[in-house]
Design an enzyme around this catalytic site. Structure first.
Site, PDB file in Angstrom:
ATOM      1  N   GLU A 169       0.827  -1.214   0.000  1.00  0.00           N
ATOM      2  CA  GLU A 169       0.000   0.000   0.000  1.00  0.00           C
ATOM      3  C   GLU A 169       0.861   1.264   0.000  1.00  0.00           C
ATOM      4  OE1 GLU A 169      -4.072  -1.698   2.030  1.00  0.00           O
ATOM      5  OE2 GLU A 169      -2.783  -0.504   3.316  1.00  0.00           O
ATOM      6  N   GLU A 361      -5.488  -8.302  -1.327  1.00  0.00           N
ATOM      7  CA  GLU A 361      -6.119  -8.180  -0.013  1.00  0.00           C
ATOM      8  C   GLU A 361      -7.588  -7.858  -0.210  1.00  0.00           C
ATOM      9  OE1 GLU A 361      -4.678  -5.595   3.079  1.00  0.00           O
ATOM     10  OE2 GLU A 361      -2.598  -5.948   2.497  1.00  0.00           O
TER      11      GLU A 361
HETATM   12  C1  BGP Z   1      -4.315  -3.073   4.967  1.00  0.00           C
HETATM   13  C2  BGP Z   1      -2.979  -3.630   5.346  1.00  0.00           C
HETATM   14  C3  BGP Z   1      -2.992  -4.922   6.064  1.00  0.00           C
HETATM   15  C4  BGP Z   1      -4.242  -5.232   6.827  1.00  0.00           C
HETATM   16  C5  BGP Z   1      -5.517  -4.717   6.223  1.00  0.00           C
HETATM   17  C6  BGP Z   1      -6.719  -4.751   7.114  1.00  0.00           C
HETATM   18  O1  BGP Z   1      -4.266  -1.697   5.079  1.00  0.00           O
HETATM   19  O2  BGP Z   1      -2.156  -3.792   4.223  1.00  0.00           O
HETATM   20  O3  BGP Z   1      -1.795  -5.044   6.748  1.00  0.00           O
HETATM   21  O4  BGP Z   1      -4.131  -5.235   8.150  1.00  0.00           O
HETATM   22  O5  BGP Z   1      -5.406  -3.430   5.725  1.00  0.00           O
HETATM   23  O6  BGP Z   1      -6.673  -3.678   7.997  1.00  0.00           O
HETATM   24  P1  BGP Z   1      -6.886  -3.824   9.542  1.00  0.00           P
HETATM   25  O7  BGP Z   1      -5.906  -4.841   9.991  1.00  0.00           O
HETATM   26  O8  BGP Z   1      -6.608  -2.492  10.104  1.00  0.00           O
HETATM   27  O9  BGP Z   1      -8.290  -4.256   9.728  1.00  0.00           O
END
Ligand code: BGP
Length: 468
Positions: A169, A361
């Protein structure tokens, strides 16, 4: 219809699952001093309330976890290498052999089951020393340290890893300079000029990684990774449409440079109008021409934009956030759910770039409640997660039907792990439940949720079961 070569799998990041934060030569990473994610303050030292220090103990349990992924039929497993396991401080000349060995073992374990690793080189885990002594990516020197790190891992794993992502990201540095860029200067004190200089350093480093990677193994497929978040105009008012375009472009800039190898015109204008001159070192413009093989992105939410200042409030969302969409409902954490947005962003990126896309993701963070089944085993009836994923995968299939080239799909947090934004364990994404709670209690035992069997069927039928 999903193509035969479509890669199904799941994704994690080292700092959110490995634990073992200071053994076998590992140095501290910025995550070790962020006990409450991006919401909370950073601590001087690691503190016991930081769930990431133990994570889900993937470091010791990876064999069991990869076996479970294999049982679901994973063809690809996205994980990150913790930079500070390989270079504990980040600026050493020689790597830490024990760290390298660990990932050798993990990749071997994946290959044992025919699972292809997809490796994020830097996933929100800059070595803390680089943050404290160089101010992270604000310093040009980080490019050199990153170069040494990528050379080391590309060389070491050239026959074990084919798919690489340069920065997780990468566009999130605009919102979270410390977590995303290891920049210690508090965000309120950073100028926009500094921020865009740090962005430039990461973009140069990313292009350098593409160049080096292809020299080391021409078969490597190296992608950028963007926080994907389509921006819709809040109303049909043309002013809102233009605002949405401008917001989209804050993120598009990263894909434009990664794919086209140069700063786009709208970005030059943006910087010029703010009196910002990004410093290019000799050779930078040439380096940026080392463009990526594919584009990967995370997708959880879409947002709106408006020119009407009275309506310009910011809702919850994946780091970047935006104006909430009045037509959408949200998850327990306030992230708005928009499956059609996935079809939209896939089409948008494909239309713009004609480069293969990879959804690396996507998923639903939710509170799970384990229940006992008739045979006495524990499970989680996570129909809400199944519904979320089915809706998104059906839209991905629509994009395929639109002619978009999608390489694969790795759901986020395929096994429960510590959240990035809030550092909680109760925000669960997995097909596999991990018995660990935010107060530190729990046995770390793994158990299969209902979605485990559902996803297994999806993979085995190459998506056909989504229509059952
Ligand atoms: C993204 C990241 C991840 C992950 C995901 C979910 O921003 O790349 O590392 O964690 O989001 O977010 P969260 O864990 O805050 O729910």
């Amino acid at each position: 219809m999903f193509p035969e070569k479509f890669l199904w799998g799941g994704a994690v990041a080292a700092n959110q699952c490995e634990g073992v934060y200071q053994e076998d030569g590992k140095g501290l990473s910025i995550q070790d001093v962020l006990p409450h994610g991006i919401k909370g303050a950073r601590t001087a030292k690691p503190t016991p309330d930081n769930m990431k220090l133990i994570g889900i103990d993937f470091y010791h349990r990876y064999k069991e976890d990869i076996r479970l992924f294999a049982e679901m039929g994973f063809q690809v497993f996205r994980l990150s290498i913790a930079w500070s396991r390989i270079f504990p401080k980040g600026d050493e000349k020689e790597p830490n052999e024990k760290g390298l060995r660990f990932y050798d073992d993990v990749f071997d374990e994946c290959h044992k089951y025919g699972i292809e690793p997809l490796v994020t080189i830097s996933h929100y885990e800059t070595p803390l020393y680089l943050a404290e002594h160089y101010n992270g990516w604000l310093s040009r020197e980080l490019v050199g340290f990153y170069e040494r790190y990528v050379r080391t891992i590309f060389t070491r794993y050239k026959d074990k890893v084919k798919y690489w992502l340069t920065f997780n990201e990468i566009n999130s540095i605009l919102e979270s300079p410390f977590m995303s860029g290891g920049i210690s200067t508090p965000k309120e004190e950073l100028t926009e000029a500094q921020l865009y200089q740090a962005v430039h350093h990461e973009l140069v480093a990313s292009a350098l990684a593409v160049k080096i990677g292809h020299e080391i193994n021409p078969e490597f497929k190296i992608g950028c990774m963007i926080l994907g978040m389509p921006v819709y105009p809040l109303t049909p008012d043309p002013q809102d449409v233009i605002r949405a375009m401008e917001e989209d472009r804050k993120n598009d800039m990263f894909t434009d440079i990664h794919v086209r190898g140069k700063y786009p015109g709208y970005m030059k204008r943006y910087l010029k109008e703010r009196g910002i001159t990004v410093h290019f070192e000799d050779g930078d413009a040439q380096l940026l021409k080392n463009t990526v093989d594919f584009i990967s992105f995370s997708y959880y939410v879409s947002v709106c934009a408006t020119a009407d200042t009275s309506k310009n409030r910011r809702g919850e969302g994946n780091l970047l956030g935006g104006v909430p969409n009045p037509t959408l409902r949200a998850s327990e954490w306030g992230w708005q759910i928009d499956p059609m947005g996935l079809r939209y962003i896939l089409n948008r990126l494909w239309d713009k770039y004609q480069k293969p896309l990879f959804v690396v993701e996507n998923g639903l963070g939710a509170v799970d409640r384990p229940v006992e089944t008739e045979d006495g085993t524990m499970t989680v009836e996570d129909d809400y997660r199944i519904a979320y994923m089915r809706d998104h995968l059906l839209q991905l299939e629509e994009a395929l039907a639109d002619g978009v080239d999608v390489m694969g799909y790795t759901s986020w947090g395929c096994i429960d792990l510590v959240s990035a934004s809030t550092a909680e364990l109760k925000k669960r994404y997995g097909f596999i439940y991990v018995d660990r709670n935010d107060d530190g209690s729990g046995t770390l035992k793994r158990m299969k949720k209902k979605s485990f069997y559902w996803y297994k069927d999806v993979i085995a039928s190459n998506g056909k079961s989504l229509h059952a």
